[in-house]
Design an enzyme around this catalytic site. Structure first.
Site, PDB file in Angstrom:
ATOM      1  N   ASN A 108      99.358  -3.009  26.908  1.00 47.27           N
ATOM      2  CA  ASN A 108      99.241  -2.615  25.498  1.00 47.27           C
ATOM      3  C   ASN A 108     100.605  -2.480  24.825  1.00 47.27           C
ATOM      4  O   ASN A 108     100.819  -2.982  23.724  1.00 47.27           O
ATOM      5  CB  ASN A 108      98.479  -1.295  25.375  1.00 47.27           C
ATOM      6  CG  ASN A 108      97.068  -1.387  25.913  1.00 47.27           C
ATOM      7  OD1 ASN A 108      96.606  -2.486  26.252  1.00 47.27           O
ATOM      8  ND2 ASN A 108      96.377  -0.269  26.003  1.00 47.27           N
ATOM      9  N   HIS A 154     101.496 -20.790 -21.478  1.00 53.98           N
ATOM     10  CA  HIS A 154     100.117 -21.310 -21.551  1.00 53.98           C
ATOM     11  C   HIS A 154     100.088 -22.840 -21.369  1.00 53.98           C
ATOM     12  O   HIS A 154      99.192 -23.508 -21.870  1.00 53.98           O
ATOM     13  CB  HIS A 154      99.437 -20.960 -22.881  1.00 53.98           C
ATOM     14  CG  HIS A 154      99.601 -19.523 -23.270  1.00 53.98           C
ATOM     15  ND1 HIS A 154      98.702 -18.542 -22.924  1.00 53.98           N
ATOM     16  CD2 HIS A 154     100.580 -18.916 -23.972  1.00 53.98           C
ATOM     17  CE1 HIS A 154      99.117 -17.375 -23.411  1.00 53.98           C
ATOM     18  NE2 HIS A 154     100.261 -17.567 -24.042  1.00 53.98           N
ATOM     19  N   SER A 275      97.604 -45.883  -3.440  1.00 51.23           N
ATOM     20  CA  SER A 275      96.154 -45.912  -3.282  1.00 51.23           C
ATOM     21  C   SER A 275      95.752 -47.144  -2.489  1.00 51.23           C
ATOM     22  O   SER A 275      96.421 -48.176  -2.553  1.00 51.23           O
ATOM     23  CB  SER A 275      95.511 -45.941  -4.667  1.00 51.23           C
ATOM     24  OG  SER A 275      94.216 -46.477  -4.601  1.00 51.23           O
ATOM     25  N   LYS A 281      99.300 -47.307  -8.123  1.00 46.12           N
ATOM     26  CA  LYS A 281      99.419 -45.857  -7.997  1.00 46.12           C
ATOM     27  C   LYS A 281     100.642 -45.378  -7.227  1.00 46.12           C
ATOM     28  O   LYS A 281     101.022 -45.933  -6.215  1.00 46.12           O
ATOM     29  CB  LYS A 281      98.181 -45.312  -7.278  1.00 46.12           C
ATOM     30  CG  LYS A 281      96.930 -45.404  -8.107  1.00 46.12           C
ATOM     31  CD  LYS A 281      96.875 -44.276  -9.111  1.00 46.12           C
ATOM     32  CE  LYS A 281      96.007 -43.174  -8.560  1.00 46.12           C
ATOM     33  NZ  LYS A 281      96.096 -41.981  -9.374  1.00 46.12           N
ATOM     34  N   GLU A 288     100.808 -32.175  -3.073  1.00 43.37           N
ATOM     35  CA  GLU A 288      99.410 -31.712  -3.021  1.00 43.37           C
ATOM     36  C   GLU A 288      99.085 -31.074  -1.668  1.00 43.37           C
ATOM     37  O   GLU A 288      98.366 -30.077  -1.588  1.00 43.37           O
ATOM     38  CB  GLU A 288      98.459 -32.881  -3.297  1.00 43.37           C
ATOM     39  CG  GLU A 288      98.514 -33.343  -4.735  1.00 43.37           C
ATOM     40  CD  GLU A 288      97.768 -34.660  -4.953  1.00 43.37           C
ATOM     41  OE1 GLU A 288      97.056 -34.767  -5.946  1.00 43.37           O
ATOM     42  OE2 GLU A 288      97.902 -35.583  -4.128  1.00 43.37           O
TER      43      GLU A 288
END
Ligand code: ARG
Length: 468
Positions: A108, A154, A275, A281, A288
Site C-alpha cells: 500500500n 463572439h 481526401s 483538398k 483535428e
C-alpha cells in the site's frame, strides 16, 4: 513463495487473475519500485532492523534486476502486481531471506510511493516540453510584432491587433499550465513510504532517510493519508486536462484560420492530409486529431474523480484502477503537446490577409469613439451611439470604414446631439489606421509593440529561470 499459501486455500482462476492484476500498467512504475525497495532496504540496514549481510544480498539482487530490466521478471497475472514480481525475483536470486525486504513495508505505501516517483518525472518532462513550446511562441511573436490581424469576440470582427499579441495569449495560458503542474509537483513531493499498510510499524524505521534517498522533500505526516490519497493524481490530471484545453483551442483556431473563408493561415503539408475522393483538398487533420484526442483527458479526469470520491479512508483496491487512467492522460497529453508545437511553428501566417481583415468591417470603431471622448470631450456612451449610427448608415450606403471622414461624423453627431464634433480630418484618418490603433494601445498587456516586447523579455526570463 506464493503470497496466498498462508491464508487462502483456493487459487484464482486465470480469468479472475487477469481481471484483478495491475501488472500491465505497473510497467510504468517498475524502476520506481526497484528504487523504493533499494531505499527501504538501505534504511532497514542502517537502522539495524535487518542484518547488513542479508541487506547487502538483497541490494545486490536489486542491482542485478536494475541492469537486466523488466524482462527479467515473471509477469504472469497470477503474480498480481509489480511489487510481488520484484520480490519473487529477489527470492529467486537469494532464497527466502528476500522476505526480509518486506519488513515494515506494505504494497500500500509502496505503490503510493512508486506512483509519486514516476509521476514527478513525467511532470518534469512535460514541463520541459512546455518551456520549449513557450520559447517557440516567443520566437514566432518576435517576427510578428507589427503583423496586423483582426481580433475577434463572439467570432465577429472586434478590434485590430497583431499576430504577436494573439500568439502571446497562448504563451500566457501555457505559462499558467506550467505553474499548475509546479503546484501539483510540490504537493506530491512528500514520501508515503513507512506508512506501511496504514498505521506505520513498530519497527524503528527512519522515514526521513527513505524520503531523502528517494529524492522527496520529506515524509508525509499521516500514514492513513499516505496510503489513501490520490488527489495528487487527480490534480495533476486536472492540470493536464486544462493544458489539453489550451492545445485544443490552438488547434481549433488553426482549423478555422486555414479555411478559405478566413485564409489567415497556411498549415504545412507535413501537418495536413488530403481526401481520397476530392483531389483539391488540404485538410487540417492533425489539428483535428489534437482537438479530438485532448477530449480523452476530460474523460480520464472524470473517471479518476469518480473512482476516488466514495472510498472510505485508507487503502482500497479500487485505487489500482486510477493508475491506467493516469498514464493514459500523461501519454495523450505528451504526444499532443509536442505535435501542437511543431504544427504551430510550421504554420505560415498570411500577413497580407491579416492586414486586409484588420482594416475591414469597421474594426476601428472603438478607437473612433475613444477619439470623440478625447478630442470632442463627449461622454463615451454618446460617442458610442454616434459611431454605432455611423456604422449602421455606412453599411446601408455600402460605404467602407475608410470612407468615413470628419464631415460624415459631424452630420451624424449634429443629428443625434445637436452639435458637430469639429474633429480634424487628419485625426479621424489616424484613428482609422490599424497600425496607429495598435501603437496607441500602449498599456500593460496591450498590443503596442513596445508592450509586447516587454512581455517577451519577461517570458524569456521565465524560461531561463525554470530551465533545468
Ligand atoms: N497493485 C496495487 C495497486 O496498484 C498495489 C497495492 C496492492 N495492495 C493490496 N493490499 N492488494 O494499488
Amino acid at each position: 513463495m506464493n503470497l496466498r499459501s498462508g491464508r487462502l486455500k483456493g487459487q484464482m482462476s486465470g480469468e479472475v487473475a487477469d481481471f484483478t492484476s495491475s501488472l500491465q500498467f505497473d510497467v510504468r512504475i517498475f524502476q520506481a519500485d526497484v528504487q523504493c525497495n533499494q531505499a527501504h532496504t538501505t534504511m532497514l540496514m542502517e537502522q539495524g532492523i535487518i542484518s547488513r549481510q542479508i541487506g547487502e544480498r538483497i541490494l545486490s539482487a536489486l542491482a542485478e534486476l536494475e541492469k537486466e530490466g523488466i524482462d527479467a521478471l515473471d509477469l504472469n497475472p497470477a503474480v498480481e502486481d509489480i511489487h510481488m514480481a520484484v520480490e519473487n525475483y529477489v527470492t529467486s536470486k537469494i532464497g527466502s531471506d528476500a522476505g526480509f525486504m518486506h519488513t515494515a513495508k506494505s504494497r500500500n505505501d509502496q505503490v503510493a510511493t512508486d506512483l509519486r516517483i514516476a509521476l514527478k518525472e513525467e511532470i518534469q518532462e512535460i514541463q520541459r516540453e512546455l518551456l520549449i513550446f513557450i520559447d517557440t511562441i516567443v520566437e514566432m511573436a518576435q517576427e510578428h510584432l507589427d503583423t496586423l490581424m483582426v481580433g475577434y469576440t463572439h467570432l465577429q470582427h472586434a478590434q485590430p491587433t497583431t499576430f504577436a499579441h494573439h500568439l502571446l495569449s497562448y504563451a500566457q495560458a501555457l505559462k499558467r499550465d506550467y505553474g499548475r503542474l509546479q503546484d501539483a509537483y510540490q504537493r506530491m513531493d512528500l514520501c508515503p513510504l513507512g506508512s506501511a499498510a496504514l498505521t506505520t510499524t513498530s519497527f524503528p524505521i527512519n522515514r526521513n532517510r527513505t524520503a531523502e534517498l528517494l529524492g522527496f522533500s520529506g515524509p508525509m505526516e499521516n500514514s492513513i493519508d499516505g496510503v489513501s490519497s490520490r488527489d495528487f493524481i487527480a490534480e495533476t490530471v486536472f492540470a493536464l486536462t486544462l493544458l489539453g484545453t489550451t492545445l485544443s483551442k490552438i488547434s481549433e483556431e488553426l482549423i478555422i484560420w486555414s479555411t478559405y473563408e478566413f485564409r489567415m493561415v497556411e498549415l504545412a503539408d507535413e501537418f495536413s492530409s488530403t481526401s481520397s475522393i476530392m483531389p483539391q483538398k488540404k485538410n487540417p487533420d492533425v489539428a483535428e486529431i489534437v482537438r479530438g484526442k485532448t477530449a480523452v483527458l476530460n474523460g480520464e479526469l472524470v473517471t479518476i474523480l469518480t473512482i476516488i470520491k466514495s472510498l472510505p479512508q485508507s487503502y482500497n483496491r479500487d485505487l489500482q484502477e486510477v493508475t491506467p487512467h493516469l498514464w493514459k492522460a500523461t501519454d495523450t497529453l505528451s504526444a499532443a503537446l509536442k505535435i501542437t508545437r511543431e504544427m504551430l511553428a510550421s504554420a505560415e501566417f498570411k500577413s497580407e490577409r491579416g492586414a486586409e481583415l484588420a482594416r475591414a468591417n469597421f474594426s476601428a470603431a472603438t478607437e473612433l469613439a475613444d477619439l470623440m471622448v478625447r478630442e470632442g470631450n463627449l461622454p463615451f456612451r454618446t460617442a458610442h451611439q454616434i459611431v454605432g449610427r455611423s456604422v449602421s448608415i455606412a453599411l446601408d450606403k455600402g460605404m467602407k470604414a475608410e470612407d468615413i471622414d470628419a464631415q460624415f461624423l459631424d452630420e451624424i453627431s449634429k443629428e443625434l446631439t445637436g452639435e458637430t464634433l469639429g474633429i480634424d480630418e487628419s485625426i479621424v484618418k489616424k484613428a482609422l489606421d490599424p497600425h496607429e490603433i495598435i501603437r496607441s494601445r500602449n498599456v500593460i498587456g496591450g498590443p503596442a509593440p513596445s508592450q509586447v516586447k516587454e512581455v517577451i523579455v519577461n517570458l524569456k526570463k521565465f524560461i531561463q529561470e525554470n530551465h533545468s
